[in-house]
Design a protein around this motif. Structure first.
Motif, PDB file in Angstrom:
ATOM      1  N   HIS A  99       0.803  -1.228   0.000  1.00  0.00           N
ATOM      2  CA  HIS A  99       0.000   0.000   0.000  1.00  0.00           C
ATOM      3  C   HIS A  99       0.835   1.276   0.000  1.00  0.00           C
ATOM      4  CE1 HIS A  99      -4.199  -1.143   0.023  1.00  0.00           C
ATOM      5  NE2 HIS A  99      -3.831  -2.235   0.660  1.00  0.00           N
ATOM      6  N   ARG A 100       2.163   1.138  -0.115  1.00  0.00           N
ATOM      7  CA  ARG A 100       2.975   2.360  -0.247  1.00  0.00           C
ATOM      8  C   ARG A 100       2.577   3.113  -1.514  1.00  0.00           C
ATOM      9  NH1 ARG A 100       8.749  -0.488   1.107  1.00  0.00           N
ATOM     10  NH2 ARG A 100       8.371  -0.756   3.341  1.00  0.00           N
ATOM     11  N   ILE A 101       2.066   2.393  -2.497  1.00  0.00           N
ATOM     12  CA  ILE A 101       1.731   3.014  -3.789  1.00  0.00           C
ATOM     13  C   ILE A 101       0.222   3.231  -3.851  1.00  0.00           C
ATOM     14  CG2 ILE A 101       2.040   2.848  -6.277  1.00  0.00           C
ATOM     15  CD1 ILE A 101       4.136   0.630  -5.668  1.00  0.00           C
ATOM     16  N   ARG A 102      -0.166   4.481  -3.901  1.00  0.00           N
ATOM     17  CA  ARG A 102      -1.612   4.797  -3.923  1.00  0.00           C
ATOM     18  C   ARG A 102      -2.152   4.901  -5.342  1.00  0.00           C
ATOM     19  NH1 ARG A 102      -3.358   6.711   1.484  1.00  0.00           N
ATOM     20  NH2 ARG A 102      -5.403   7.046   0.581  1.00  0.00           N
ATOM     21  N   HIS A 103      -1.302   5.315  -6.262  1.00  0.00           N
ATOM     22  CA  HIS A 103      -1.727   5.416  -7.663  1.00  0.00           C
ATOM     23  C   HIS A 103      -0.875   4.435  -8.456  1.00  0.00           C
ATOM     24  CE1 HIS A 103      -2.879   8.159 -11.274  1.00  0.00           C
ATOM     25  NE2 HIS A 103      -3.373   6.959 -11.344  1.00  0.00           N
ATOM     26  N   THR A 104      -1.389   3.223  -8.600  1.00  0.00           N
ATOM     27  CA  THR A 104      -0.554   2.142  -9.123  1.00  0.00           C
ATOM     28  C   THR A 104      -0.496   2.109 -10.653  1.00  0.00           C
ATOM     29  OG1 THR A 104      -2.433   0.633  -9.140  1.00  0.00           O
ATOM     30  CG2 THR A 104      -1.081   0.659  -7.142  1.00  0.00           C
ATOM     31  N   THR A 105       0.560   1.473 -11.139  1.00  0.00           N
ATOM     32  CA  THR A 105       0.631   1.037 -12.536  1.00  0.00           C
ATOM     33  C   THR A 105       0.857  -0.476 -12.516  1.00  0.00           C
ATOM     34  OG1 THR A 105       2.983   1.510 -12.540  1.00  0.00           O
ATOM     35  CG2 THR A 105       1.536   3.187 -13.452  1.00  0.00           C
ATOM     36  N   ALA A 106       0.712  -1.106 -13.678  1.00  0.00           N
ATOM     37  CA  ALA A 106       0.666  -2.571 -13.718  1.00  0.00           C
ATOM     38  C   ALA A 106       1.878  -3.236 -13.058  1.00  0.00           C
ATOM     39  CB  ALA A 106       0.531  -3.030 -15.169  1.00  0.00           C
ATOM     40  N   ILE A 107       3.062  -2.674 -13.240  1.00  0.00           N
ATOM     41  CA  ILE A 107       4.275  -3.314 -12.717  1.00  0.00           C
ATOM     42  C   ILE A 107       4.279  -3.346 -11.187  1.00  0.00           C
ATOM     43  CG2 ILE A 107       5.775  -1.267 -12.593  1.00  0.00           C
ATOM     44  CD1 ILE A 107       6.811  -4.674 -14.050  1.00  0.00           C
ATOM     45  N   ASN A 108       3.431  -2.537 -10.545  1.00  0.00           N
ATOM     46  CA  ASN A 108       3.350  -2.533  -9.082  1.00  0.00           C
ATOM     47  C   ASN A 108       2.541  -3.723  -8.548  1.00  0.00           C
ATOM     48  OD1 ASN A 108       2.620   0.967  -9.459  1.00  0.00           O
ATOM     49  ND2 ASN A 108       4.635   0.033  -9.280  1.00  0.00           N
ATOM     50  N   GLY A 109       1.958  -4.518  -9.454  1.00  0.00           N
ATOM     51  CA  GLY A 109       1.079  -5.614  -9.036  1.00  0.00           C
ATOM     52  C   GLY A 109       1.747  -6.632  -8.135  1.00  0.00           C
ATOM     53  N   ASN A 110       3.062  -6.814  -8.302  1.00  0.00           N
ATOM     54  CA  ASN A 110       3.768  -7.759  -7.433  1.00  0.00           C
ATOM     55  C   ASN A 110       4.724  -7.050  -6.488  1.00  0.00           C
ATOM     56  OD1 ASN A 110       2.747 -10.372  -7.953  1.00  0.00           O
ATOM     57  ND2 ASN A 110       3.761 -10.390  -9.947  1.00  0.00           N
ATOM     58  N   TYR A 111       4.516  -5.743  -6.297  1.00  0.00           N
ATOM     59  CA  TYR A 111       5.309  -5.019  -5.292  1.00  0.00           C
ATOM     60  C   TYR A 111       4.682  -5.316  -3.939  1.00  0.00           C
ATOM     61  CZ  TYR A 111       7.653  -1.277  -2.762  1.00  0.00           C
ATOM     62  OH  TYR A 111       8.411  -0.569  -1.848  1.00  0.00           O
ATOM     63  N   MET A 112       5.230  -6.301  -3.249  1.00  0.00           N
ATOM     64  CA  MET A 112       4.658  -6.684  -1.954  1.00  0.00           C
ATOM     65  C   MET A 112       5.719  -7.368  -1.100  1.00  0.00           C
ATOM     66  SD  MET A 112       2.251  -9.930  -3.043  1.00  0.00           S
ATOM     67  CE  MET A 112       1.474  -9.149  -4.447  1.00  0.00           C
ATOM     68  N   HIS A 113       5.438  -7.430   0.181  1.00  0.00           N
ATOM     69  CA  HIS A 113       6.297  -8.118   1.148  1.00  0.00           C
ATOM     70  C   HIS A 113       6.425  -9.592   0.755  1.00  0.00           C
ATOM     71  CE1 HIS A 113       7.528  -9.824   5.029  1.00  0.00           C
ATOM     72  NE2 HIS A 113       7.864  -8.596   5.392  1.00  0.00           N
ATOM     73  N   TRP A 114       7.587 -10.209   0.988  1.00  0.00           N
ATOM     74  CA  TRP A 114       7.793 -11.596   0.566  1.00  0.00           C
ATOM     75  C   TRP A 114       6.775 -12.546   1.207  1.00  0.00           C
ATOM     76  CZ3 TRP A 114       8.587 -15.326   4.214  1.00  0.00           C
ATOM     77  CH2 TRP A 114       9.067 -14.921   5.457  1.00  0.00           C
ATOM     78  N   PHE A 115       6.341 -12.245   2.436  1.00  0.00           N
ATOM     79  CA  PHE A 115       5.395 -13.141   3.102  1.00  0.00           C
ATOM     80  C   PHE A 115       4.033 -13.097   2.387  1.00  0.00           C
ATOM     81  CE2 PHE A 115       2.212 -14.069   6.455  1.00  0.00           C
ATOM     82  CZ  PHE A 115       2.591 -15.376   6.722  1.00  0.00           C
ATOM     83  N   GLU A 116       3.638 -11.910   1.974  1.00  0.00           N
ATOM     84  CA  GLU A 116       2.370 -11.788   1.226  1.00  0.00           C
ATOM     85  C   GLU A 116       2.486 -12.494  -0.124  1.00  0.00           C
ATOM     86  OE1 GLU A 116       0.778  -7.825   0.864  1.00  0.00           O
ATOM     87  OE2 GLU A 116      -0.771  -8.494  -0.526  1.00  0.00           O
ATOM     88  N   TYR A 117       3.649 -12.373  -0.768  1.00  0.00           N
ATOM     89  CA  TYR A 117       3.862 -13.040  -2.067  1.00  0.00           C
ATOM     90  C   TYR A 117       3.748 -14.558  -1.900  1.00  0.00           C
ATOM     91  CZ  TYR A 117       5.948 -13.727  -6.685  1.00  0.00           C
ATOM     92  OH  TYR A 117       6.172 -14.076  -7.996  1.00  0.00           O
TER      93      TYR A 117
END
Ligand code: ZN
Ligand code: ZN
Length: 267
Positions: free
Chosen positions: A147-165
């Motif tokens: 949730h650091r990114i409020r206005h996302t683009t597609a490449i942010n889809g897997n920007y997440m903590h390793w545990f969430e991934y």
């Protein structure tokens, strides 16, 4: 070698020479990563160019911040995929007993029914996992990364903590494990799941997007509101769960009605 776990070091090494090790866990991870990039990079390029002609299809009016989050997103993806490789190496002695197979392909309608089952099961479980991640320790230390990114683009889809991934990947595998899916059916499902990850974050609801062919899927606006409002719209594909459990994101229904040209819809 038929024991649940290998009994000697030589047996353990032999497990990794099984072609299925490269096709099932490693091949599926490769399909997942490549398909995500194939879906995400063109959308991200579009957001970077931000053409005037497409601005009316943007969900948020503010400019995208592609330059700031592009490399961190690729970095997170690389880190997460690397950690999954290690997890799969460690898990293979048990994972090799999974019923994923390369035998006879099922009839097309069976494959379609299986994929629909995977969509509904994954979406239901993801909804509850995601809602759980919006509380307490998990929100502060895990999900807040995404949730650091409020206005996302597609490449942010897997920007997440390793545990969430790791949790998200495990959920996606559950349906195929339950039905003993053919490997190629699993790959099609994973490609579809990564389409959702890329499309849900792309920031545009484009009329020619093939995602509109998917029944019940409402496009990028749905998950975009989750990022802009920080709460609500918790499902992955299917917003019916938010309707059922009363968890639509603030402003989403009004935006959707306006976007579709429908008469005003109450919040
Ligand atoms: Zn969230
Ligand atoms: Zn997201």
């Amino acid at each position: 070698m038929n024991a649940l776990l290998p009994t000697s070091f030589a047996d353990l090494l032999a497990l990794y020479q099984d072609p299925m090790f490269w096709l099932f866990p490693m091949g599926t991870l490769a399909v997942s990563t490549v398909m995500f990039l194939l879906f995400a990079l063109p959308f991200t390029w579009l957001a970077w160019r931000d053409p005037v002609s497409l601005r009316r299809y943007k969900v948020q009016d503010t400019p995208f911040d592609v330059a700031r989050w592009f490399w961190p997103s690729l970095g997170r993806l690389t880190l997460n995929v690397s950690l999954i490789v290690v997890a799969l190496l460690l898990a293979w002695p048990l994972l090799r007993h999974a019923p994923i197979h390369l035998g006879e392909m099922p009839a097309w309608y069976v494959a379609v029914a299986q994929i629909l089952f995977f969509v509904f099961l994954d979406d239901f479980l993801y909804y509850w996992m995601h809602r759980t991640m919006h509380k307490g320790f998990l929100l502060r230390h895990v999900h807040s990364v995404h949730h650091r990114i409020r206005h996302t683009t597609a490449i942010n889809g897997n920007y997440m903590h390793w545990f969430e991934y790791l949790c998200t990947a495990s959920l996606a595998l559950l349906g195929p494990m339950l039905v003993g899916a053919h490997l190629y059916v699993l790959w099609i499902w994973i490609a579809l799941r990564q389409f959702e990850a890329a499309d849900g974050h792309c920031g545009y609801v484009l009329p020619w997007n093939p995602g509109h062919l998917l029944p019940l899927y409402e496009g990028a606006g749905y998950h975009d509101f989750h990022h802009s409002q920080y709460q609500g719209n918790y499902a992955g594909f299917l917003p019916y769960l938010d309707r059922f459990f009363g968890s639509y994101a603030r402003g989403y229904l009004a935006w959707r009605a306006k976007f579709r040209g429908e008469p005003g819809t109450p919040e």
